[in-house]
Write a protein that holds these residues in place. Structure first.
Motif, PDB file in Angstrom:
ATOM      1  N   ILE A  15      -0.087 -17.541  22.390  1.00 58.07           N
ATOM      2  CA  ILE A  15       0.818 -17.738  21.253  1.00 58.07           C
ATOM      3  C   ILE A  15       2.032 -16.834  21.415  1.00 58.07           C
ATOM      4  O   ILE A  15       1.904 -15.628  21.594  1.00 58.07           O
ATOM      5  N   LYS A  16       3.218 -17.436  21.351  1.00 56.13           N
ATOM      6  CA  LYS A  16       4.464 -16.676  21.358  1.00 56.13           C
ATOM      7  C   LYS A  16       4.923 -16.584  19.903  1.00 56.13           C
ATOM      8  O   LYS A  16       5.483 -17.537  19.363  1.00 56.13           O
ATOM      9  N   THR A  17       4.669 -15.446  19.277  1.00 59.00           N
ATOM     10  CA  THR A  17       4.893 -15.326  17.837  1.00 59.00           C
ATOM     11  C   THR A  17       6.369 -15.376  17.460  1.00 59.00           C
ATOM     12  O   THR A  17       6.702 -15.740  16.340  1.00 59.00           O
ATOM     13  N   ARG A  18       7.259 -15.027  18.369  1.00 57.26           N
ATOM     14  CA  ARG A  18       8.694 -15.016  18.042  1.00 57.26           C
ATOM     15  C   ARG A  18       9.300 -16.415  18.008  1.00 57.26           C
ATOM     16  O   ARG A  18      10.314 -16.636  17.364  1.00 57.26           O
ATOM     17  N   SER A  77       6.372  -8.058  23.594  1.00 55.95           N
ATOM     18  CA  SER A  77       6.792  -9.448  23.802  1.00 55.95           C
ATOM     19  C   SER A  77       6.487 -10.333  22.595  1.00 55.95           C
ATOM     20  O   SER A  77       7.002 -11.448  22.495  1.00 55.95           O
ATOM     21  N   GLY A  78       5.606  -9.866  21.703  1.00 51.68           N
ATOM     22  CA  GLY A  78       5.207 -10.675  20.562  1.00 51.68           C
ATOM     23  C   GLY A  78       4.211 -11.762  20.936  1.00 51.68           C
ATOM     24  O   GLY A  78       4.034 -12.725  20.208  1.00 51.68           O
ATOM     25  N   PRO A  89      -6.122 -18.134  28.734  1.00 49.37           N
ATOM     26  CA  PRO A  89      -4.971 -17.225  28.811  1.00 49.37           C
ATOM     27  C   PRO A  89      -5.405 -15.766  28.980  1.00 49.37           C
ATOM     28  O   PRO A  89      -4.766 -15.003  29.691  1.00 49.37           O
ATOM     29  N   LEU A  90      -6.499 -15.393  28.338  1.00 47.70           N
ATOM     30  CA  LEU A  90      -6.997 -14.026  28.430  1.00 47.70           C
ATOM     31  C   LEU A  90      -7.447 -13.709  29.866  1.00 47.70           C
ATOM     32  O   LEU A  90      -7.131 -12.654  30.410  1.00 47.70           O
ATOM     33  N   GLU A  91      -8.149 -14.633  30.481  1.00 46.74           N
ATOM     34  CA  GLU A  91      -8.580 -14.449  31.866  1.00 46.74           C
ATOM     35  C   GLU A  91      -7.368 -14.376  32.797  1.00 46.74           C
ATOM     36  O   GLU A  91      -7.332 -13.561  33.722  1.00 46.74           O
ATOM     37  N   GLU A  99       5.629 -20.858  19.504  1.00 45.11           N
ATOM     38  CA  GLU A  99       5.076 -21.742  20.530  1.00 45.11           C
ATOM     39  C   GLU A  99       3.593 -21.413  20.712  1.00 45.11           C
ATOM     40  O   GLU A  99       3.216 -20.245  20.743  1.00 45.11           O
ATOM     41  N   VAL A 100       2.780 -22.458  20.843  1.00 45.60           N
ATOM     42  CA  VAL A 100       1.353 -22.281  21.052  1.00 45.60           C
ATOM     43  C   VAL A 100       0.931 -23.149  22.236  1.00 45.60           C
ATOM     44  O   VAL A 100       1.203 -24.350  22.261  1.00 45.60           O
ATOM     45  N   TYR A 101       0.297 -22.517  23.217  1.00 48.76           N
ATOM     46  CA  TYR A 101      -0.215 -23.216  24.387  1.00 48.76           C
ATOM     47  C   TYR A 101      -1.735 -23.094  24.347  1.00 48.76           C
ATOM     48  O   TYR A 101      -2.259 -21.995  24.243  1.00 48.76           O
ATOM     49  N   SER A 102      -2.431 -24.217  24.413  1.00 53.63           N
ATOM     50  CA  SER A 102      -3.886 -24.174  24.248  1.00 53.63           C
ATOM     51  C   SER A 102      -4.608 -24.762  25.459  1.00 53.63           C
ATOM     52  O   SER A 102      -4.033 -25.510  26.249  1.00 53.63           O
TER      53      SER A 102
END
Length: 122
Positions: free
Chosen positions: A55-58, A45-46, A79-81, A61-64
């Protein structure tokens, strides 16, 4: 995610095989990131999942964490959890959880590769 941060070695690269609670499974890359915390990269998915960002590398987009909550009701702290919340850990009392393999310290089996691959003919 403390358990994962204790297992990972800085500079080490790992593959993580996981089964989803709703069926199916996936393999992702995992390492100790720049914040010295676990970081998952999904090459399919990147996407990158860290303790503080998704982070959507393609699409760049960055969601924090400072702007977003994670999960259907914001019940996860990162996001990891949230990623690990969809992973199956047990089934009928047996361990079915993620399988972690360190790969940066492994050598290729050249003999096996030579038996599988063939040099390209022009």
């Amino acid at each position: 995610m403390k358990w994962l941060n204790k297992i990972l070695v800085a500079g080490g690269r790992y593959t993580l095989r996981a089964r989803y609670k709703n069926g199916g499974g996936h393999i992702v890359h995992i390492r100790m990131g720049v914040e010295n915390k676990a970081e998952i990269y999904d090459p399919q998915s990147g996407e990158i999942f860290t303790d503080s960002k998704w982070i959507k590398t393609r699409t760049n987009e960055v969601y924090s964490n400072d702007k977003y909550r994670w999960g259907k009701n914001g019940e996860y702290t990162s996001p990891l959890e949230a990623w690990f919340s969809i992973i199956k850990f047990t089934e009928n009392g047996s361990w079915k959880g993620p399988e972690l393999l360190r790969v940066d310290d492994k050598n290729f089996n050249v003999e096996m590769i030579n038996n599988i691959l063939k040099e390209r003919e022009e």
